[in-house]
Write a protein that holds these residues in place. Sequence first.
Motif, PDB file in Angstrom:
ATOM      1  N   ARG A 151      17.352   2.638  11.065  1.00 28.94           N
ATOM      2  CA  ARG A 151      17.071   1.296  10.547  1.00 28.94           C
ATOM      3  C   ARG A 151      17.507   1.139   9.095  1.00 28.94           C
ATOM      4  O   ARG A 151      17.761   0.017   8.635  1.00 28.94           O
ATOM      5  CB  ARG A 151      15.579   0.988  10.668  1.00 28.94           C
ATOM      6  CG  ARG A 151      15.049   1.032  12.101  1.00 28.94           C
ATOM      7  CD  ARG A 151      13.536   0.913  12.113  1.00 28.94           C
ATOM      8  NE  ARG A 151      12.906   1.988  11.377  1.00 28.94           N
ATOM      9  CZ  ARG A 151      11.606   2.023  11.058  1.00 28.94           C
ATOM     10  NH1 ARG A 151      10.811   1.019  11.413  1.00 28.94           N
ATOM     11  NH2 ARG A 151      11.112   3.049  10.397  1.00 28.94           N
ATOM     12  N   THR A 152      17.571   2.250   8.356  1.00 30.25           N
ATOM     13  CA  THR A 152      17.895   2.169   6.928  1.00 30.25           C
ATOM     14  C   THR A 152      19.212   2.858   6.588  1.00 30.25           C
ATOM     15  O   THR A 152      19.553   2.999   5.417  1.00 30.25           O
ATOM     16  CB  THR A 152      16.760   2.798   6.092  1.00 30.25           C
ATOM     17  OG1 THR A 152      16.565   4.154   6.514  1.00 30.25           O
ATOM     18  CG2 THR A 152      15.455   2.038   6.280  1.00 30.25           C
ATOM     19  N   MET A 153      19.937   3.278   7.615  1.00 29.62           N
ATOM     20  CA  MET A 153      21.195   4.001   7.401  1.00 29.62           C
ATOM     21  C   MET A 153      22.308   3.040   6.987  1.00 29.62           C
ATOM     22  O   MET A 153      22.541   2.016   7.636  1.00 29.62           O
ATOM     23  CB  MET A 153      21.582   4.713   8.692  1.00 29.62           C
ATOM     24  CG  MET A 153      22.799   5.582   8.556  1.00 29.62           C
ATOM     25  SD  MET A 153      22.475   6.969   7.466  1.00 29.62           S
ATOM     26  CE  MET A 153      24.044   7.790   7.554  1.00 29.62           C
ATOM     27  N   THR A 154      23.013   3.366   5.894  1.00 24.55           N
ATOM     28  CA  THR A 154      24.076   2.508   5.382  1.00 24.55           C
ATOM     29  C   THR A 154      25.432   3.194   5.521  1.00 24.55           C
ATOM     30  O   THR A 154      25.516   4.421   5.677  1.00 24.55           O
ATOM     31  CB  THR A 154      23.846   2.170   3.903  1.00 24.55           C
ATOM     32  OG1 THR A 154      23.923   3.396   3.140  1.00 24.55           O
ATOM     33  CG2 THR A 154      22.489   1.505   3.699  1.00 24.55           C
ATOM     34  N   GLU A 155      26.480   2.413   5.429  1.00 27.38           N
ATOM     35  CA  GLU A 155      27.836   2.963   5.469  1.00 27.38           C
ATOM     36  C   GLU A 155      28.087   3.934   4.318  1.00 27.38           C
ATOM     37  O   GLU A 155      28.624   5.033   4.537  1.00 27.38           O
ATOM     38  CB  GLU A 155      28.854   1.821   5.443  1.00 27.38           C
ATOM     39  CG  GLU A 155      30.297   2.269   5.583  1.00 27.38           C
ATOM     40  CD  GLU A 155      30.646   2.680   7.003  1.00 27.38           C
ATOM     41  OE1 GLU A 155      31.459   3.605   7.162  1.00 27.38           O
ATOM     42  OE2 GLU A 155      30.110   2.081   7.952  1.00 27.38           O
ATOM     43  N   PRO A 156      27.708   3.593   3.053  1.00 28.65           N
ATOM     44  CA  PRO A 156      27.914   4.552   1.962  1.00 28.65           C
ATOM     45  C   PRO A 156      27.185   5.873   2.179  1.00 28.65           C
ATOM     46  O   PRO A 156      27.714   6.937   1.832  1.00 28.65           O
ATOM     47  CB  PRO A 156      27.368   3.811   0.733  1.00 28.65           C
ATOM     48  CG  PRO A 156      27.504   2.366   1.073  1.00 28.65           C
ATOM     49  CD  PRO A 156      27.238   2.276   2.538  1.00 28.65           C
ATOM     50  N   MET A 157      25.971   5.829   2.767  1.00 29.80           N
ATOM     51  CA  MET A 157      25.257   7.077   3.022  1.00 29.80           C
ATOM     52  C   MET A 157      25.963   7.895   4.094  1.00 29.80           C
ATOM     53  O   MET A 157      26.084   9.120   3.976  1.00 29.80           O
ATOM     54  CB  MET A 157      23.809   6.804   3.425  1.00 29.80           C
ATOM     55  CG  MET A 157      23.004   8.070   3.760  1.00 29.80           C
ATOM     56  SD  MET A 157      23.038   9.335   2.461  1.00 29.80           S
ATOM     57  CE  MET A 157      21.756   8.731   1.369  1.00 29.80           C
ATOM     58  N   ALA A 158      26.454   7.244   5.142  1.00 29.28           N
ATOM     59  CA  ALA A 158      27.200   7.967   6.178  1.00 29.28           C
ATOM     60  C   ALA A 158      28.416   8.660   5.563  1.00 29.28           C
ATOM     61  O   ALA A 158      28.732   9.814   5.888  1.00 29.28           O
ATOM     62  CB  ALA A 158      27.624   7.010   7.283  1.00 29.28           C
ATOM     63  N   GLU A 159      29.093   7.973   4.655  1.00 34.02           N
ATOM     64  CA  GLU A 159      30.259   8.561   3.992  1.00 34.02           C
ATOM     65  C   GLU A 159      29.842   9.752   3.124  1.00 34.02           C
ATOM     66  O   GLU A 159      30.544  10.774   3.078  1.00 34.02           O
ATOM     67  CB  GLU A 159      30.956   7.502   3.148  1.00 34.02           C
ATOM     68  CG  GLU A 159      31.632   6.415   3.989  1.00 34.02           C
ATOM     69  CD  GLU A 159      32.153   5.263   3.154  1.00 34.02           C
ATOM     70  OE1 GLU A 159      31.878   5.240   1.926  1.00 34.02           O
ATOM     71  OE2 GLU A 159      32.830   4.380   3.719  1.00 34.02           O
ATOM     72  N   ALA A 160      28.687   9.634   2.439  1.00 29.78           N
ATOM     73  CA  ALA A 160      28.204  10.733   1.598  1.00 29.78           C
ATOM     74  C   ALA A 160      27.828  11.943   2.444  1.00 29.78           C
ATOM     75  O   ALA A 160      28.079  13.093   2.046  1.00 29.78           O
ATOM     76  CB  ALA A 160      26.990  10.271   0.780  1.00 29.78           C
ATOM     77  N   LEU A 161      27.249  11.696   3.613  1.00 28.18           N
ATOM     78  CA  LEU A 161      26.910  12.802   4.509  1.00 28.18           C
ATOM     79  C   LEU A 161      28.172  13.530   4.949  1.00 28.18           C
ATOM     80  O   LEU A 161      28.240  14.771   4.929  1.00 28.18           O
ATOM     81  CB  LEU A 161      26.146  12.285   5.736  1.00 28.18           C
ATOM     82  CG  LEU A 161      24.796  11.599   5.492  1.00 28.18           C
ATOM     83  CD1 LEU A 161      24.181  11.167   6.827  1.00 28.18           C
ATOM     84  CD2 LEU A 161      23.835  12.498   4.744  1.00 28.18           C
TER      85      LEU A 161
END
Length: 450
Positions: free
Chosen positions: A145-155
């Motif tokens: 619910r709180t997952m963002t595109e920038p966070m996915a890229e950082a992961l």
Amino acid sequence: MRSDLAKSYGQDRLPRYTSYPTAPHFSTAIGEADYRKWLKSLPARQPASIYMHVPFCRSMCWYCGCHTSITKKDDPIAVYTSGLRTEAHLVAETIAHRLPISHIHFGGGTPTIMTPQTFADLVGTLRYSYFVLPDAEIAVEIDPRTMTEPMAEALGFSGVNRASLGVQSFDAQVQCAINRLQTFEQTAQCVERLRRCGIGKINFDLLYGLPLQTVDSCLDTVAKCIELRPDRFSVFGYAHVPSFKKHQRMIDESALPGGVERHLQSETIAKALVDAGYVRIGFDHFALPDDNLAVAKREGRLRRNFQGYTDDVAEALIGLGASAISRMPQGFVQNVVATKDYLAHIAEDRLATVKGYAFTKEDRFRADIIERVMCDMAVDLSQVSHRHGRDPRSAIVDRSRIDGLVADGVVTMIGDRLAVSDGAEFLVRSVASAFDAHLARSEATHSRAV
């Protein structure tokens, strides 16, 4: 499905046996000085694992049994993650050599609640302080619910290669009853983002036994999940312990399914996943045939730790963060639970250890038996006893329980070999408890066996 067995054994309150002895037996007799000594004794070339606990969420799910707190602000998270970096460095300094790391697991709470840059910095600290092996598994728990595109890229940038997504149930009524509104579309978008960023190994967590949950709604949730084809599923029974987790008092107890209904939900989910091509791993995990867990099961290498079933063979698990538990070859240690107390320890350049447990020879013997029962659904008591220099006749603590399980068809015993019967895997905790020498003395409140 054996509903008669669910009725007979389902109300038992038993440990999940992700450790032995279990956490209620930890005491302040083991503290920071012991942990420092144990860390210094870690072999230089033997890989270890790291668990990093992030105890923050944006909202409280009423079923939650984790150590977490709610924050709408980013400042407390930034302060806490700074403490994590310091603790990682303090532990590495204590070890005094660059320890190889084969597994890293970020748990919570919601680890992805931090900013993308903060997450990348945290992984960078681990890579600087330890030797993270090139093929190390780096896993993170995610709230879609709180997952963002920038966070996915950082992961992806940080080398994360496995993600575990909380799903629980797609039934709107159930979601309202547990204060967790999450659409299938949010989940699908999260999976798409992760895969696009190179994170191909995906786990889904499901729950049964939730308020207003039915067999049909469980099947509907599984059908939707299978569309996204995750590599693994973890299927847990909701543990209702409102005396221990006060927010669970928001759940209407009259809406909770009974023992037989919980069993039907659990086994219906299991059958649907097996029919879809997943391999049953232990009693609550499922994996595609080429997944590491399924391979470990086939090869007899399956293990069990605080994250559940695993192929991680490391003897040392370093827990970082408030409430985190470490497993050393000599025993367990646990950090202080309250975040402010944790940060106070770290600010004084002290390890946050406040209690633990030192293994005895008896503990190692029983832990070996219980792990094989939990992982293999079978154990050769002569074989394990020989490894520990014990008489196999001393293995069973509760003989009457084993006799009852044999009489009910839950297990078979031929000589010293015990095996859980097909269709009775859901009672493996009841089987394991017969070898637990601490259980009768425990006053802890555990989750239901079914």
